[in-house]
Structure formats: structure tokens, C-alpha cells
Write a protein that holds these residues in place. Structure first.
Motif, mmCIF file in Angstrom:
data_model
loop_
_atom_site.group_PDB
_atom_site.id
_atom_site.type_symbol
_atom_site.label_atom_id
_atom_site.label_comp_id
_atom_site.label_asym_id
_atom_site.label_seq_id
_atom_site.Cartn_x
_atom_site.Cartn_y
_atom_site.Cartn_z
ATOM 1 N N THR A 219 4.022 4.729 -5.000
ATOM 2 C CA THR A 219 5.019 5.316 -5.899
ATOM 3 C C THR A 219 4.403 6.276 -6.902
ATOM 4 O OG1 THR A 219 4.796 3.444 -7.423
ATOM 5 C CG2 THR A 219 6.476 3.271 -5.694
ATOM 6 N N GLY A 220 3.079 6.226 -7.017
ATOM 7 C CA GLY A 220 2.414 7.128 -7.953
ATOM 8 C C GLY A 220 2.429 6.635 -9.379
ATOM 9 N N GLY A 221 2.782 5.393 -9.589
ATOM 10 C CA GLY A 221 2.806 4.850 -10.954
ATOM 11 C C GLY A 221 3.142 3.383 -10.923
ATOM 12 N N THR A 222 3.593 2.886 -12.051
ATOM 13 C CA THR A 222 3.946 1.469 -12.155
ATOM 14 C C THR A 222 5.205 1.191 -11.349
ATOM 15 O OG1 THR A 222 2.993 1.364 -14.364
ATOM 16 C CG2 THR A 222 4.493 -0.407 -13.746
ATOM 17 N N ASN A 223 5.166 0.111 -10.584
ATOM 18 C CA ASN A 223 6.315 -0.266 -9.767
ATOM 19 C C ASN A 223 6.762 -1.667 -10.158
ATOM 20 O OD1 ASN A 223 8.070 -0.025 -7.256
ATOM 21 N ND2 ASN A 223 6.946 -1.911 -6.838
ATOM 22 N N THR A 224 8.076 -1.822 -10.316
ATOM 23 C CA THR A 224 8.618 -3.122 -10.707
ATOM 24 C C THR A 224 9.512 -3.727 -9.636
ATOM 25 O OG1 THR A 224 10.496 -2.040 -11.793
ATOM 26 C CG2 THR A 224 8.544 -2.512 -13.150
ATOM 27 N N GLN A 251 3.857 17.064 6.215
ATOM 28 C CA GLN A 251 4.190 15.742 6.745
ATOM 29 C C GLN A 251 2.968 14.823 6.921
ATOM 30 O OE1 GLN A 251 7.459 14.567 7.208
ATOM 31 N NE2 GLN A 251 7.820 16.449 6.052
ATOM 32 N N PRO A 252 1.841 15.326 7.450
ATOM 33 C CA PRO A 252 0.680 14.428 7.573
ATOM 34 C C PRO A 252 0.218 13.877 6.222
ATOM 35 C CG PRO A 252 0.381 16.377 8.926
ATOM 36 C CD PRO A 252 1.573 16.626 8.063
ATOM 37 N N ASP A 253 0.461 14.654 5.136
ATOM 38 C CA ASP A 253 0.059 14.195 3.806
ATOM 39 C C ASP A 253 0.830 12.944 3.395
ATOM 40 O OD1 ASP A 253 -1.618 16.375 3.705
ATOM 41 O OD2 ASP A 253 -0.187 17.627 2.598
ATOM 42 N N LEU A 254 2.036 12.758 3.971
ATOM 43 C CA LEU A 254 2.836 11.588 3.626
ATOM 44 C C LEU A 254 2.204 10.291 4.135
ATOM 45 C CD1 LEU A 254 6.416 12.971 4.439
ATOM 46 C CD2 LEU A 254 5.261 12.885 2.230
ATOM 47 N N LEU A 255 1.308 10.419 5.106
ATOM 48 C CA LEU A 255 0.670 9.228 5.665
ATOM 49 C C LEU A 255 -0.522 8.764 4.835
ATOM 50 C CD1 LEU A 255 0.683 10.152 9.469
ATOM 51 C CD2 LEU A 255 2.311 8.716 8.228
ATOM 52 N N GLU A 256 -1.112 9.662 4.070
ATOM 53 C CA GLU A 256 -2.322 9.314 3.314
ATOM 54 C C GLU A 256 -2.094 8.177 2.320
ATOM 55 O OE1 GLU A 256 -4.134 12.731 1.619
ATOM 56 O OE2 GLU A 256 -4.473 13.723 3.569
ATOM 57 N N PRO A 257 -0.954 8.146 1.578
ATOM 58 C CA PRO A 257 -0.733 7.014 0.676
ATOM 59 C C PRO A 257 -0.687 5.663 1.403
ATOM 60 C CG PRO A 257 0.708 8.826 0.084
ATOM 61 C CD PRO A 257 0.073 9.184 1.388
#
Length: 355
Positions: A219-224, A251-257
Motif C-alpha cells: 500500500t506504500g504506507g501504514t495499513n489498517t 504493468q511489470p512494475d506492478l509485480l515488484e511490490p
């Protein structure tokens, strides 16, 4: 007559031969020598004479046996070349490629053995129209895979697979792309996932369960949000129409996380679930959807995610997603959905970070 001798003491005179030449001029004529020919001697036969009829009979039998072997061998070789399952599968694939690359969609549908995929083949035909050449093939376990290079077409490579379905040999998949395709699809097939593809259940305590903070890398930050098996974290990767290529370079960048998520949580209890989808209503196109999911699986593994953490679910098409009524809806349907499905829920003893 000598007067001093009488008739009794005179030496005898040689007889006079009339016309006989003198002894100085006599020439002896050679007389021909007559040679009496010896009669042919009989050949001594062996004590056990060989029967001529038996020799002829053995020769005939030998020739007959050799002829039978040659005929049977020729028939067997002909069967292997023309009528064996391997030869028939290869011929079916070549016939299909001949039809689809020449633009004869009706013939391609007929050869493929499934009329429900006509819309897909109609679109594919314009992409692969041109010349083709088989570059590699294999046949094992009753299934054949055939790889082709294309020239003069919008795409550079194509692959077909052939197998029996309902007792009939059919084209079970057709894939084309601008990039090199593998002869055999990676990882899982269209079959149900095997236990080896499912992550083993952990035997450790609740510390192995995912907690909200674990999703922060996605999520790139705090997740609750507490994600569960019924409400998993979901991401989408989109594809071009009738292609195994992603819709754009982002689109390939979406797989990196997702790769980073695994690196942060290698021992946690969860599985990446994937399913591919296509923007058609033909059930046969789900084969293509499944191959899209296999592509994403391969890219996740390249990011470090082990195969035991990935499972490919049943492929879908646009009907499974409510139907495509617009170009936007169709693009949405050309997707591979990635879900992180946790295997357990954290309890009160779990640390705030989940680590």
C-alpha cells in the motif's frame, strides 16, 4: 659284274625305285600326329549327395521370409510416418497454421475442432497473417507442442498444442506474441493445481499469520485493513488484446511490490493466487487466459517468489465477470488477478508488527 666274283659272292644291290629322287634331294614330310582323346573321367560324388530340390526349396523360403520382413517393415514405417498419433498431431497443427496464417478462418475453426473459438481466431488471423515455419516440436504423454516463426505478420512467434478431447484430436491452445515463446508452457497446466503448488501449512504459532502492517509494502504506507481468505488483498495486471504481452510498460512494475512482500514475509502463512481472464465469451479461450496467468507466475518467480507460494486458479472469461459491454470493460477483462490469501488469522498474542 666283277669278273673276279661270281653270283654268290656279289653284295646285294638295292632295289631300283622308279622316279625316286636321289638321297641328297629327299625331303621328309612331317606326318600328322593323331591324338586319341581321353574319355571324361567320372566325378567322385560325396558319400552323402545334396538334394537339388531341397536347395531350391530353402532358397525360395529364404527369399519369401526376406520379402515379408521388408513388406511388414515398410508398412510399419509408413504407419509411423502417416498414421501414428504423433504424426497426426503434427499434421493437425500444420493444417491449422496454414489456415490461420492465410486468413481462412472458417477452415481454421474446422481444423481446430471447436466452433466456439471463431471470434478469437477471427481476431488472431489478422495478427498472424503471413508466412510461417515450424521451428521446434515435441510430443509426449499424448500431447504435442509446436513452435512457429512468423514472417510478414504483426507478431513473430506462435505456438499450438494438440491433444485428444472427448476422443477427438483437437487444437487445445493457440498463442502468438512478438517475443519468443517457449515450446512448452511454464509451470502449471490447465489441470487442477497439484499439492506441490500449494504452500504447506505452517506448524509454528500464530506469529506466522499476516497482520495489517505486513501489507504496508504493497500500500506504500501504514495499513489498517485486516485481509482474510474471503477478503484478500488483490492486484491486477492487464494485457493487450489477443496477446501475452502486458498492456503497457508499467504493468511489470506492478509485480515488484509482490516480490518485495514475499521478501518481507518469507515464513508467513499465505499463498499468491492467480487467475487469468480474456474478453471473450468462448469457453475455449480460457486456455489462453490460463497462459496469461502462467506468464505472471513466471515473472513472480523471477522476482524471488518460490513456486510453492503460487497457485493458479481456474481461468475465466468475460462472462464470468458480468460480460463486456464496452471497450473499457473488455480491457478490464484482459487481466490476471493476483490475490494474497492468508492461511490463518492473527490472535491477541501477535506482535503489533506481525514480525
Amino acid at each position: 659284274m666283277d669278273p673276279n666274283t661270281n653270283d654268290t659272292n656279289q653284295p646285294p644291290q638295292p632295289p631300283t625305285i622308279v622316279g625316286q629322287p636321289s638321297s641328297e634331294s629327299i625331303q621328309v614330310q612331317p606326318q600328322p600326329v593323331t591324338t586319341t582323346a581321353m574319355p571324361p573321367q567320372p566325378t567322385t560324388l560325396p558319400s552323402s549327395p545334396v538334394s537339388t530340390s531341397s536347395s531350391h526349396k530353402g532358397l525360395i523360403v529364404g527369399i519369401t521370409v526376406a520379402a515379408i520382413i521388408l513388406i511388414v517393415g515398410g508398412l510399419l514405417a509408413g504407419w509411423l510416418l502417416l498414421w501414428s498419433p504423433q504424426a497426426q498431431a503434427k499434421h493437425l497443427s500444420s493444417s491449422f497454421m496454414s489456415a490461420i496464417t492465410s486468413g481462412d478462418v472458417d477452415q481454421a475453426v474446422k481444423v481446430s475442432g471447436d466452433s466456439s473459438n471463431k471470434d478469437f481466431l477471427q481476431s488472431a488471423s489478422s495478427k498472424v497473417h503471413g508466412a510461417y515455419a515450424m521451428t521446434d516440436s515435441t510430443y509426449k504423454d499424448g500431447k504435442g507442442y509446436y513452435l512457429y516463426s512468423l514472417s510478414g505478420a504483426q507478431t513473430n512467434y506462435a505456438r499450438t498444442s494438440v491433444a485428444k478431447q472427448d476422443g477427438k484430436l483437437q487444437i487445445t491452445s493457440f498463442v502468438y506474441d512478438t517475443s519468443q515463446l517457449k515450446l512448452i508452457p511454464d509451470s502449471t497446466s490447465m489441470k487442477a493445481p497439484t499439492p506441490s503448488k500449494i504452500a504447506p501449512k505452517p506448524t509454528a504459532k500464530a506469529v506466522n499469520c499476516l497482520v495489517p502492517a505486513d501489507y504496508g509494502v504493497l500500500t506504500g504506507g501504514t495499513n489498517t485493513i485486516v485481509h482474510t481468505a474471503t477478503t484478500p488483498y488483490i492486484g491486477n495486471v492487464h494485457f493487450l488484446s489477443d496477446s501475452l504481452s502486458y498492456s503497457d510498460s508499467t504493468q511489470p512494475d506492478l509485480l515488484e511490490p509482490f516480490g518485495d512482500f514475499y521478501k518481507s514475509n518469507p515464513a508467513k502463512d499465505y499463498v499468491f493466487h492467480l487467475y487469468g481472464s480474456v474478453a471473450t465469451s468462448a469457453s475455449s479461450d480460457k486456455t489462453f487466459a490460463n497462459q496469461r496467468a502462467q506468464k505472471v507466475e513466471s515473472d513472480l518467480e523471477a522476482l524471488g517468489v518460490p513456486a510453492t507460494k503460487i497457485m493458479i486458479d481456474t481461468p475465466q472469461n468475460v462472462d464470468d465477470q458480468g460480460g463486456a459491454s464496452s471497450a473499457t470493460a473488455a480491457q478490464t477483462a484482459r487481466v490476471v488477478v493476483i490475490s494474497i490469501v492468508p492461511g490463518c488469522s492473527p490472535d491477541s498474542t501477535t506482535s503489533p508488527t506481525g514480525r
